[in-house]
Enzyme design. Sequence first.
Site, mmCIF file in Angstrom:
data_model
loop_
_atom_site.group_PDB
_atom_site.id
_atom_site.type_symbol
_atom_site.label_atom_id
_atom_site.label_comp_id
_atom_site.label_asym_id
_atom_site.label_seq_id
_atom_site.Cartn_x
_atom_site.Cartn_y
_atom_site.Cartn_z
ATOM 1 N N GLY A 260 25.125 48.847 30.924
ATOM 2 C CA GLY A 260 23.978 49.126 29.935
ATOM 3 C C GLY A 260 24.024 48.388 28.955
ATOM 4 O O GLY A 260 23.875 46.528 29.319
ATOM 5 N N LYS B 95 44.563 64.856 32.149
ATOM 6 C CA LYS B 95 45.854 65.495 32.708
ATOM 7 C C LYS B 95 46.959 65.380 31.692
ATOM 8 O O LYS B 95 47.242 65.799 31.093
ATOM 9 C CB LYS B 95 46.732 65.190 34.309
ATOM 10 C CG LYS B 95 47.410 65.787 34.743
ATOM 11 C CD LYS B 95 47.591 64.953 35.513
ATOM 12 C CE LYS B 95 49.380 65.364 36.084
ATOM 13 N NZ LYS B 95 50.036 64.619 37.849
ATOM 14 N N GLN C 126 45.031 71.190 41.958
ATOM 15 C CA GLN C 126 46.585 71.048 41.579
ATOM 16 C C GLN C 126 47.338 70.856 40.598
ATOM 17 O O GLN C 126 48.324 70.777 40.055
ATOM 18 C CB GLN C 126 46.457 70.073 42.172
ATOM 19 C CG GLN C 126 47.039 68.987 43.366
ATOM 20 C CD GLN C 126 47.095 68.184 44.285
ATOM 21 O OE1 GLN C 126 46.150 67.338 44.629
ATOM 22 N NE2 GLN C 126 47.901 67.306 44.296
ATOM 23 N N TYR D 52 26.408 54.832 46.037
ATOM 24 C CA TYR D 52 26.225 55.695 44.917
ATOM 25 C C TYR D 52 26.856 57.524 45.566
ATOM 26 O O TYR D 52 27.320 58.178 44.375
ATOM 27 C CB TYR D 52 24.902 55.791 44.527
ATOM 28 C CG TYR D 52 25.140 56.577 42.788
ATOM 29 C CD1 TYR D 52 25.483 56.136 41.718
ATOM 30 C CD2 TYR D 52 23.575 57.827 43.506
ATOM 31 C CE1 TYR D 52 25.096 57.191 40.732
ATOM 32 C CE2 TYR D 52 23.496 58.159 42.489
ATOM 33 C CZ TYR D 52 24.111 57.640 40.106
ATOM 34 O OH TYR D 52 24.041 58.877 40.283
HETATM 35 P P1 NAD Z 1 23.367 53.250 33.398
HETATM 36 O O1 NAD Z 1 22.990 53.015 34.221
HETATM 37 O O2 NAD Z 1 21.667 53.595 31.923
HETATM 38 O O3 NAD Z 1 24.730 53.756 32.251
HETATM 39 C C1 NAD Z 1 25.878 54.151 33.190
HETATM 40 C C2 NAD Z 1 26.894 53.381 31.937
HETATM 41 O O4 NAD Z 1 27.893 53.401 32.759
HETATM 42 C C3 NAD Z 1 25.978 52.102 32.094
HETATM 43 O O5 NAD Z 1 26.602 51.402 30.205
HETATM 44 C C4 NAD Z 1 27.691 50.295 32.338
HETATM 45 O O6 NAD Z 1 28.128 49.208 31.734
HETATM 46 C C5 NAD Z 1 28.189 51.715 32.590
HETATM 47 N N1 NAD Z 1 29.876 51.803 33.149
HETATM 48 C C6 NAD Z 1 29.689 51.195 34.879
HETATM 49 N N2 NAD Z 1 30.502 50.548 35.706
HETATM 50 C C7 NAD Z 1 31.422 51.010 34.835
HETATM 51 C C8 NAD Z 1 32.483 50.387 34.963
HETATM 52 N N3 NAD Z 1 33.400 50.408 35.999
HETATM 53 N N4 NAD Z 1 33.392 50.880 33.618
HETATM 54 C C9 NAD Z 1 32.950 51.173 32.766
HETATM 55 N N5 NAD Z 1 31.583 51.154 31.820
HETATM 56 C C10 NAD Z 1 31.062 50.820 33.400
HETATM 57 O O7 NAD Z 1 23.068 55.059 33.920
HETATM 58 P P2 NAD Z 1 22.632 56.435 33.307
HETATM 59 O O8 NAD Z 1 21.363 57.270 33.705
HETATM 60 O O9 NAD Z 1 22.579 56.651 32.169
HETATM 61 O O10 NAD Z 1 23.728 57.111 33.922
HETATM 62 C C11 NAD Z 1 24.365 57.860 32.749
HETATM 63 C C12 NAD Z 1 25.306 58.746 33.756
HETATM 64 O O11 NAD Z 1 24.668 59.944 34.817
HETATM 65 C C13 NAD Z 1 25.873 58.044 35.520
HETATM 66 O O12 NAD Z 1 27.070 58.335 35.425
HETATM 67 C C14 NAD Z 1 24.394 58.500 36.625
HETATM 68 O O13 NAD Z 1 25.837 58.763 37.878
HETATM 69 C C15 NAD Z 1 24.653 59.926 36.161
HETATM 70 N N6 NAD Z 1 23.231 60.240 36.440
HETATM 71 C C16 NAD Z 1 22.219 59.778 35.347
HETATM 72 C C17 NAD Z 1 21.039 60.187 36.113
HETATM 73 C C18 NAD Z 1 19.751 59.648 35.405
HETATM 74 O O14 NAD Z 1 18.748 60.375 36.181
HETATM 75 N N7 NAD Z 1 19.888 59.089 34.928
HETATM 76 C C19 NAD Z 1 20.906 60.738 37.207
HETATM 77 C C20 NAD Z 1 22.514 61.670 37.610
HETATM 78 C C21 NAD Z 1 22.458 61.409 38.101
#
Ligand code: NAD
Length: 355
Positions: free
Chosen positions: A63, A130, A187, A170
């Site tokens: 992020g 929870k 659960q 992933y």
């Molecule tokens: P992104 O990488 O821009 O955002 C993810 C955020 O999570 C980042 O700010 C990162 O710093 C934070 N992060 C990562 N690991 C972390 C941790 N261990 N602890 C705390 N913060 C953590 O990704 P995005 O595109 O905004 O995706 C957001 C969510 O949506 C994700 O879960 C992703 O799997 C899901 N998703 C996104 C898309 C897409 O097209 N953008 C598609 C399918 C699923």
Amino acid sequence: VPGWPASVAFATRTTFPPVKKLARADRKRILVTGGAGFVGSHLVDRLMFLGHDVVVLDSFFSGNKTTLAHWVGHPNFELIRGDVVEPILLEVDQIYHLACPASPKAYQRNAVKTLKTSFIGTQNMLGLAKRTKARFLLSSTSEVYGSPTVHPQPESYWGNVNPNGPRACYDEGKRVAEALTYGYARQDGVDVRVARIFNCFGPRMSTDDGRLVSNFVVAALKGEPLQVYGDGQATRSLMFVHDLVTGLIDLMESSHSLTPVNIGSSDEGTVLSWAQTILSTVRSLRAAGEIAPLPPATPDRSEVEFVPAVVDDPPRRRPDTTLAREVIGWDPRWTVQAGLDETVRYFAAQLEMAD
Ligand code: NAD
């Protein structure tokens, strides 16, 4: 502080985007993990506009510290730098669990960490749900379908995932996160929602995250070749981020808990056709004077260039969104073209700032 003018020492920000005034009883305290990321920051904006109290928990792994700068100091907003892999004590009504790097470049940088984020991080947030009896929404992904043998993909399809390839951290991470979510629901009675998100794009995507839209837009803006993997006939369905945010909130507020729900656009096109659409979008915004022309010394080499395919890149992706339509009344409203126009303007401004 000695030497500081009083106006600096006691300065607080007073100008923020407008937010709705909600009665205390209607105002929820909402945790958004990964709220500083691309999708999370737009979700935070919407929840803030709606008048809720929003707590963001983000490690800034992928992020950006600037995405939420416009809320810092707002009384309804709190930003915590922290890792979901560590437990945290908070009192919340809802949890949107988005924390997880989403671009292959980011999640492959540390595959083990990606798995820990998906498994231990999700377990921690479900534990929090929870304890606090908060409603929990997991942002899962179309990647749980792998290289699908069913097209378009309904939620009932179990997928075809390579469990040990470079994308496994992933794909399998999200599959275990889904299993955990329903484990806590069955659960422990945790009230859960699972959104399976398909390709999404928009402003605040990172310019170098290696995803289709950012790759093509940045290349076109810089006058560089748009690299298409393989023969370009793989398909992707693109959804604009504001539609996704609406879908996530609609799902959270719905009573549909038992099964995951696909959130995605059925606007399917080949990767080659998206490259051509993006190229013509950049050219027409440039011709209209909405974005800067290429510097005079920069040759325009922005044409499609075919490069070798990448491992496990799914050949086809399109959601079956019948369930989303039935249970939450959701359909995308933005056209891809309108979304692309917004995104190109944003990327052009980002690149200008970086110069
Ligand atoms: P992104 O990488 O821009 O955002 C993810 C955020 O999570 C980042 O700010 C990162 O710093 C934070 N992060 C990562 N690991 C972390 C941790 N261990 N602890 C705390 N913060 C953590 O990704 P995005 O595109 O905004 O995706 C957001 C969510 O949506 C994700 O879960 C992703 O799997 C899901 N998703 C996104 C898309 C897409 O097209 N953008 C598609 C399918 C699923």
